[in-house]
Design an enzyme around this catalytic site. Structure first.
Site, PDB file in Angstrom:
ATOM      1  N   LYS A  48       0.803  -1.221   0.000  1.00 44.81           N
ATOM      2  CA  LYS A  48       0.000   0.000   0.000  1.00 44.81           C
ATOM      3  C   LYS A  48       0.840   1.277   0.000  1.00 44.81           C
ATOM      4  CE  LYS A  48      -3.963  -1.917  -0.309  1.00 44.81           C
ATOM      5  NZ  LYS A  48      -4.821  -1.724  -1.475  1.00 44.81           N
TER       6      LYS A  48
HETATM    7  N1  PMP Z   1      -3.449  -8.146   1.236  1.00 44.32           N
HETATM    8  C1  PMP Z   1      -3.504  -7.205   2.173  1.00 44.32           C
HETATM    9  C2  PMP Z   1      -2.962  -7.506   3.536  1.00 44.32           C
HETATM   10  C3  PMP Z   1      -4.073  -5.960   1.907  1.00 44.32           C
HETATM   11  O1  PMP Z   1      -4.131  -5.008   2.864  1.00 44.32           O
HETATM   12  C4  PMP Z   1      -4.594  -5.738   0.620  1.00 44.32           C
HETATM   13  C5  PMP Z   1      -5.222  -4.412   0.313  1.00 44.32           C
HETATM   14  N2  PMP Z   1      -6.580  -4.294   0.640  1.00 44.32           N
HETATM   15  C6  PMP Z   1      -4.532  -6.759  -0.348  1.00 44.32           C
HETATM   16  C7  PMP Z   1      -3.943  -7.938   0.009  1.00 44.32           C
HETATM   17  C8  PMP Z   1      -5.128  -6.628  -1.714  1.00 44.32           C
HETATM   18  O2  PMP Z   1      -4.518  -5.663  -2.517  1.00 44.32           O
HETATM   19  P1  PMP Z   1      -5.397  -4.791  -3.476  1.00 44.32           P
HETATM   20  O3  PMP Z   1      -6.245  -3.884  -2.612  1.00 44.32           O
HETATM   21  O4  PMP Z   1      -4.422  -4.027  -4.297  1.00 44.32           O
HETATM   22  O5  PMP Z   1      -6.258  -5.687  -4.291  1.00 44.32           O
END
Ligand code: PMP
Length: 344
Positions: A48
């Protein structure tokens, strides 16, 4: 030769360019070559950081942000931490509206990073003025020069990964990647990375990982929102009860669902066998790899990249707590003596 001081200007310099690490033990018995993109190497310990930096810098380029401006978001998770971190360095105020379901640890962590956290009631609907969505929206609308990250509905979320994660993986694999496996929450990671990789080689297979209790897989297959798919589940950060516009469903070939229980055990297994202390969704992503391998997805020539989104330290009171695992019934089908023997 004159020696120069080797230092980064600030922590933001360290975002991205995370390592690709070969998985050797957890892959035993699987055909193919498997590599983890270890996003915990970002300074905020998750993928993130990339979107926080990109969205904030785009707003700067557009002249929206001025020193002291506020940046608003609605998460107590990894995105909140990353925004808080970027805001400190760049001199903005980070305001996070979260629900009262967020753990005290998470709220304390965000406050430790200088964020102002509004704790909003969890048991109200999204359009209630007290909900965390409404509070964030109102703060944004009432504050000139503020930025609402809105990660589920922000195209720049995809763009961050299109510009960084995709090219990094292409370079790190010397263009030899055959499969990309990634969990989908907002969908930004998988969509942006897949868009870039498929432009280089349209034959790369892109497989999203979804949770039981989430609508994403069904929506991908039918393009219809089926609310009967929705029920509570334990894994945080992946799967969703709505359809995010930050997901490019056309860039994803297939979705695989994994259970809370198997994802938890697989995360623990990765930590113990590879020495990589990973978060819950990393376990989910590799659990999907196992299921795909069983279905004959890979052969000896496959070069599979699996994204590990964050670090295990955020899950000490969850998957890395035996008490929590027990409470969920996740040890019911496990021979504890065998598990103990692996530990020593
Ligand atoms: N794993 C974790 C621990 C996350 O915080 C997130 C983000 N929500 C994701 C996977 C998935 O990533 P994305 O939001 O880019 O699909």
């Amino acid at each position: 030769m004159k020696e120069e001081i080797q230092a980064h200007d600030d922590i933001l310099d360290l975002i991205g360019n995370t390592p690709l690490v070969r998985l050797r033990k957890v892959t035993e018995g699987l055909e193919g070559n498997f590599y983890a993109k270890v996003e915990a190497f970002n300074p905020g310990h998750s993928s993130k950081d990339r979107i926080a930096l990109h969205i904030i810098e785009e707003a700067e380029r557009k002249g929206i942000l001025k020193p002291g401006s506020i940046i608003v978001e609605t998460t107590s998770g990894n995105t909140g931490f990353s925004i808080a971190m970027v805001s400190i360095i760049k001199g903005y105020e980070c305001v996070l509206a979260v629900t009262s379901k967020s753990s005290k640890d998470k709220i304390d962590m965000l406050r430790a990073m200088g964020a102002k956290v509004y704790v909003c009631p969890a048991n109200v609907s999204a359009d209630d003025p007290r909900s965390y969505y409404s509070v964030a929206k109102r703060l944004h609308e009432e504050t000139n020069g503020s930025v609402y990250i809105n990660q589920y509905f922000n195209e720049l979320n995809i763009d961050a990964h299109y510009q960084t994660t995709g090219p990094e993986i292409w370079k790190q694999t010397a263009g030899k990647i055959t499969h990309l496996i990634a969990c989908s929450g907002t969908g930004g990671t998988i969509s942006g990375t897949a868009r870039f990789l498929k432009e280089q080689n349209p034959n790369i297979r892109v497989i999203g990982v979804d949770a039981f209790g989430s609508v994403l897989k069904k929506f991908h297959e039918t393009r219809e929102f089926d609310s009967s798919e929705i029920y509570p589940y334990r894994i945080e950060g992946m799967g969703k009860n709505l359809i995010p516009t930050a997901t490019d469903f056309d860039a994803i070939d297939e979705f695989v669902k994994v259970t809370d229980e198997e994802a938890a055990h697989t995360a623990r297994q990765i930590s113990k066998t590879e020495g990589l202390f990973v978060g819950y969704t990393s376990g989910a992503a590799f659990q999907a790899v196992k299921q795909l391998a069983e279905g004959g997805e890979f052969d000896a020539n496959s070069n599979v990249v699996v994204i590990f989104p964050d670090h295990g330290s955020r899950y000490m009171s969850k998957i890395y707590s035996d008490d929590w695992m027990n409470e969920q019934g996740f040890f019911d089908n496990v021979n504890r003596e065998e598990e103990k023997q692996i530990e020593f």
